[in-house]
Scaffold this motif. Structure first.
Motif, PDB file in Angstrom:
ATOM      1  N   TYR A 221      19.864  -3.898   8.394  1.00 13.51           N
ATOM      2  CA  TYR A 221      18.231  -4.216   8.302  1.00 13.51           C
ATOM      3  C   TYR A 221      18.003  -4.390   6.658  1.00 13.51           C
ATOM      4  O   TYR A 221      18.410  -3.529   6.143  1.00 13.51           O
ATOM      5  CB  TYR A 221      17.466  -3.041   8.862  1.00 13.51           C
ATOM      6  CG  TYR A 221      17.881  -2.361  10.272  1.00 13.51           C
ATOM      7  CD1 TYR A 221      19.112  -1.800  10.630  1.00 13.51           C
ATOM      8  CD2 TYR A 221      16.762  -3.180  11.400  1.00 13.51           C
ATOM      9  CE1 TYR A 221      19.242  -1.425  11.812  1.00 13.51           C
ATOM     10  CE2 TYR A 221      17.207  -2.451  12.779  1.00 13.51           C
ATOM     11  CZ  TYR A 221      18.570  -1.682  12.984  1.00 13.51           C
ATOM     12  OH  TYR A 221      18.670  -1.514  14.371  1.00 13.51           O
TER      13      TYR A 221
ATOM     14  N   TYR B  22      14.332  -4.450   4.618  1.00 15.95           N
ATOM     15  CA  TYR B  22      12.891  -4.024   4.265  1.00 15.95           C
ATOM     16  C   TYR B  22      12.436  -4.236   3.251  1.00 15.95           C
ATOM     17  O   TYR B  22      13.366  -4.186   1.949  1.00 15.95           O
ATOM     18  CB  TYR B  22      12.649  -2.588   4.945  1.00 15.95           C
ATOM     19  CG  TYR B  22      12.887  -2.293   6.025  1.00 15.95           C
ATOM     20  CD1 TYR B  22      14.279  -1.727   6.807  1.00 15.95           C
ATOM     21  CD2 TYR B  22      12.071  -2.263   7.277  1.00 15.95           C
ATOM     22  CE1 TYR B  22      14.658  -1.506   7.953  1.00 15.95           C
ATOM     23  CE2 TYR B  22      12.405  -1.708   8.661  1.00 15.95           C
ATOM     24  CZ  TYR B  22      13.385  -1.388   8.843  1.00 15.95           C
ATOM     25  OH  TYR B  22      13.801  -0.939  10.179  1.00 15.95           O
TER      26      TYR B  22
ATOM     27  N   GLN C 147       9.272  -2.764   0.589  1.00 15.19           N
ATOM     28  CA  GLN C 147       8.336  -1.539   0.298  1.00 15.19           C
ATOM     29  C   GLN C 147       7.743  -1.913  -0.926  1.00 15.19           C
ATOM     30  O   GLN C 147       8.151  -2.041  -1.996  1.00 15.19           O
ATOM     31  CB  GLN C 147       9.021  -0.323   0.399  1.00 15.19           C
ATOM     32  CG  GLN C 147       8.259   0.780   0.318  1.00 15.19           C
ATOM     33  CD  GLN C 147       8.946   2.248   0.344  1.00 15.19           C
ATOM     34  OE1 GLN C 147      10.025   2.322  -0.309  1.00 15.19           O
ATOM     35  NE2 GLN C 147       8.132   3.075   1.141  1.00 15.19           N
TER      36      GLN C 147
ATOM     37  N   GLY D  21       5.116   3.302  -2.781  1.00 21.35           N
ATOM     38  CA  GLY D  21       4.240   4.364  -2.183  1.00 21.35           C
ATOM     39  C   GLY D  21       3.857   4.008  -0.706  1.00 21.35           C
ATOM     40  O   GLY D  21       2.857   4.832  -0.213  1.00 21.35           O
ATOM     41  N   GLU D  22       4.171   3.082  -0.237  1.00 23.94           N
ATOM     42  CA  GLU D  22       3.542   2.451   1.129  1.00 23.94           C
ATOM     43  C   GLU D  22       4.667   2.310   2.208  1.00 23.94           C
ATOM     44  O   GLU D  22       5.873   2.627   1.948  1.00 23.94           O
ATOM     45  CB  GLU D  22       2.786   0.887   1.049  1.00 23.94           C
ATOM     46  CG  GLU D  22       1.784   0.993  -0.089  1.00 23.94           C
ATOM     47  CD  GLU D  22       1.027  -0.430  -0.232  1.00 23.94           C
ATOM     48  OE1 GLU D  22       0.331  -0.443  -1.133  1.00 23.94           O
ATOM     49  OE2 GLU D  22       1.366  -1.299   0.548  1.00 23.94           O
ATOM     50  N   GLY D  23       4.252   1.829   3.402  1.00 26.67           N
ATOM     51  CA  GLY D  23       5.421   1.663   4.192  1.00 26.67           C
ATOM     52  C   GLY D  23       6.197   0.497   4.013  1.00 26.67           C
ATOM     53  O   GLY D  23       6.073  -0.277   3.183  1.00 26.67           O
ATOM     54  N   LEU D  24       7.191   0.562   4.949  1.00 26.27           N
ATOM     55  CA  LEU D  24       8.291  -0.469   4.995  1.00 26.27           C
ATOM     56  C   LEU D  24       8.104  -1.750   5.879  1.00 26.27           C
ATOM     57  O   LEU D  24       7.418  -1.394   7.168  1.00 26.27           O
ATOM     58  CB  LEU D  24       9.771   0.074   5.532  1.00 26.27           C
ATOM     59  CG  LEU D  24      10.390   0.687   4.384  1.00 26.27           C
ATOM     60  CD1 LEU D  24       9.734   2.049   4.019  1.00 26.27           C
ATOM     61  CD2 LEU D  24      11.724   1.078   5.179  1.00 26.27           C
TER      62      LEU D  24
ATOM     63  N   LEU E  94      14.826  -2.689   0.564  1.00 27.23           N
ATOM     64  CA  LEU E  94      15.818  -1.623   0.929  1.00 27.23           C
ATOM     65  C   LEU E  94      16.518  -2.093   2.255  1.00 27.23           C
ATOM     66  O   LEU E  94      16.174  -3.034   2.968  1.00 27.23           O
ATOM     67  CB  LEU E  94      14.900  -0.547   1.601  1.00 27.23           C
ATOM     68  CG  LEU E  94      14.175   0.235   0.418  1.00 27.23           C
ATOM     69  CD1 LEU E  94      12.973   0.830   1.307  1.00 27.23           C
ATOM     70  CD2 LEU E  94      15.027   1.528   0.086  1.00 27.23           C
TER      71      LEU E  94
ATOM     72  N   PRO F 164      22.324   1.567  10.864  1.00 30.85           N
ATOM     73  CA  PRO F 164      22.632   2.670  11.900  1.00 30.85           C
ATOM     74  C   PRO F 164      23.809   3.555  11.332  1.00 30.85           C
ATOM     75  O   PRO F 164      24.868   2.965  11.118  1.00 30.85           O
ATOM     76  CB  PRO F 164      22.929   1.786  13.101  1.00 30.85           C
ATOM     77  CG  PRO F 164      22.702   0.611  12.941  1.00 30.85           C
ATOM     78  CD  PRO F 164      22.577   0.211  11.604  1.00 30.85           C
TER      79      PRO F 164
ATOM     80  N   LEU G 151      18.723   5.891  10.923  1.00 30.04           N
ATOM     81  CA  LEU G 151      19.008   4.708   9.916  1.00 30.04           C
ATOM     82  C   LEU G 151      19.299   5.501   8.459  1.00 30.04           C
ATOM     83  O   LEU G 151      18.559   6.399   8.166  1.00 30.04           O
ATOM     84  CB  LEU G 151      17.907   3.771   9.814  1.00 30.04           C
ATOM     85  CG  LEU G 151      17.694   2.924  10.935  1.00 30.04           C
ATOM     86  CD1 LEU G 151      16.586   1.790  10.502  1.00 30.04           C
ATOM     87  CD2 LEU G 151      19.072   2.253  11.467  1.00 30.04           C
TER      88      LEU G 151
ATOM     89  N   PHE H 155      19.586   4.482   4.486  1.00 23.07           N
ATOM     90  CA  PHE H 155      19.215   3.602   3.727  1.00 23.07           C
ATOM     91  C   PHE H 155      19.830   3.422   2.350  1.00 23.07           C
ATOM     92  O   PHE H 155      20.352   4.524   1.815  1.00 23.07           O
ATOM     93  CB  PHE H 155      17.456   3.808   3.505  1.00 23.07           C
ATOM     94  CG  PHE H 155      17.065   3.248   4.402  1.00 23.07           C
ATOM     95  CD1 PHE H 155      16.732   4.026   5.483  1.00 23.07           C
ATOM     96  CD2 PHE H 155      16.492   1.921   4.771  1.00 23.07           C
ATOM     97  CE1 PHE H 155      15.833   3.968   6.645  1.00 23.07           C
ATOM     98  CE2 PHE H 155      15.685   1.793   5.850  1.00 23.07           C
ATOM     99  CZ  PHE H 155      15.440   2.713   6.642  1.00 23.07           C
TER     100      PHE H 155
ATOM    101  N   LYS I  17      19.328   3.041  -2.024  1.00 21.53           N
ATOM    102  CA  LYS I  17      18.386   3.554  -2.904  1.00 21.53           C
ATOM    103  C   LYS I  17      17.295   2.431  -3.478  1.00 21.53           C
ATOM    104  O   LYS I  17      16.316   2.734  -3.959  1.00 21.53           O
ATOM    105  CB  LYS I  17      18.919   3.913  -4.204  1.00 21.53           C
ATOM    106  CG  LYS I  17      19.721   5.310  -3.757  1.00 21.53           C
ATOM    107  CD  LYS I  17      20.108   6.172  -5.026  1.00 21.53           C
ATOM    108  CE  LYS I  17      20.862   7.280  -4.775  1.00 21.53           C
ATOM    109  NZ  LYS I  17      20.481   8.169  -3.598  1.00 21.53           N
TER     110      LYS I  17
END
Lengths: 114, 112
Positions: free
Chosen positions: B33, B35, B37, B40-43, B88, B92, B100, B102, B104
Motif C-alpha cells: 500500500y 499512502y 501523510q 501530523g495528520e491522517g494517511l 509511506l 500486511p 499493516l 509501515f 519510516k
C-alpha cells in the motif's frame, strides 16, 4: 461519502489518567484498526476489530484496550497513561470479505500525556 | 521479522521535476500500500498493489510492484507543490491478519 472520523482531535492528560478515543468508520465498513504513531517509532499496529470482535492485537500492554459497537464505531481506551503514550493515534476502516483490504485512515487524535 | 525500508528518507525537488521513491521488503510481499501523510495528520490512501509486475497510476503518480514482490516504487511525474508530504509504504504483516507494517516514510518537499 464521509470518510473515517475520529474524536477528539486533541487530548491532553496527565500521567496515570485514562484516555478514551473514538472512531467512526466509513459507512458499510465493518473492520476498524487502531495504530499508534509516536515520534521516532513510526506507525505501529495496535488493534483490529471486525464485526464487534477483537481479531488481532499488536505488541502493546493490556492497558491498551478497546471495543467495537454494533454500529461498527470503535473506542480505544488507554489506562494508567505514561509519558511515552504521547502520540498520534490513527484509526482506519475497511470492508470485509477479502484477506487483504485497503485500509482508509482518519485524521487522527493527538494524545499528549503530561 | 518483516521490515519495510524506504529510500530516500527525504527528497527536495524543483517543481516540474520527476522523482521516484522506493520501498524494499525483507520478505515477499502479499500486498503493498502507498499512502501520503501531511505532517501530523491522517494517511491518504493512494494505491494498493498485489500482483508481481503490477502497475497502477492515479493522476501523476505511478506505483509498481516488482516481479519478485519484494520491492515497490512510487514515481511522480512533473511534481507540484501539492505533492509535498510524507509518503509511506505499508504491507500486511505475514501471519498477522489485519496488521499493516509501515516503512519510516519519505519526506518530499517541492520547491516552486
Amino acid at each position: 461519502e464521509a470518510g473515517v472520523t475520529q474524536s477528539p482531535t486533541h487530548l491532553i492528560k496527565t500521567r496515570g489518567q485514562q484516555a478514551t478515543l473514538r472512531c467512526s468508520p466509513i459507512s458499510g465498513h465493518t473492520s476498524v484498526y487502531w495504530y499508534q504513531q509516536a515520534l521516532g517509532l513510526g506507525l505501529q499496529f495496535l488493534l483490529w476489530y471486525d464485526e464487534g470482535e477483537e481479531r488481532n492485537r499488536g505488541n502493546f500492554p493490556p492497558r491498551f484496550s478497546g471495543r467495537q459497537f454494533p454500529n461498527y464505531s470503535s473506542e480505544l481506551n488507554v489506562n494508567a497513561l505514561e509519558l511515552e503514550d504521547s502520540a498520534l493515534y490513527l484509526c482506519a476502516s475497511s470492508s470485509g470479505g477479502k484477506v487483504y483490504n485497503e485500509q482508509f485512515f482518519g485524521p487522527g487524535t493527538r494524545l499528549t500525556v503530561l | 521479522s518483516q521490515e519495510l525500508e524506504q529510500s530516500p528518507q527525504s527528497l527536495i525537488v524543483q517543481e516540474g521535476k520527476n522523482l521516484t521513491i522506493n520501498c524494499t521488503s525483507s520478505k515477499t510481499l502479499y500486498g503493498l500500500y502507498w499512502y501520503k501523510q501531511k505532517y501530523g495528520e491522517g494517511l491518504i490512501f493512494l494505491m494498493m498493489l498485489q500482483k508481481g509486475g503490477e502497475e497502477k497510476s492515479h493522476e501523476k503518480i505511478t506505483a509498481k510492484l516488482d516481479e519478485k514482490k519484494q520491492q515497490s516504487s512510487l514515481h511522480i511525474t512533473a511534481s507540484q507543490p501539492s505533492h509535498a508530504g510524507i509518503y509511506l509504504c505499508g504491507a500486511p504483516r505475514r501471519g498477522s491478519q489485519g496488521n499493516l507494517i509501515f516503512g519510516k516514510g519519505t519526506k518530499l518537499s517541492v520547491k516552486p
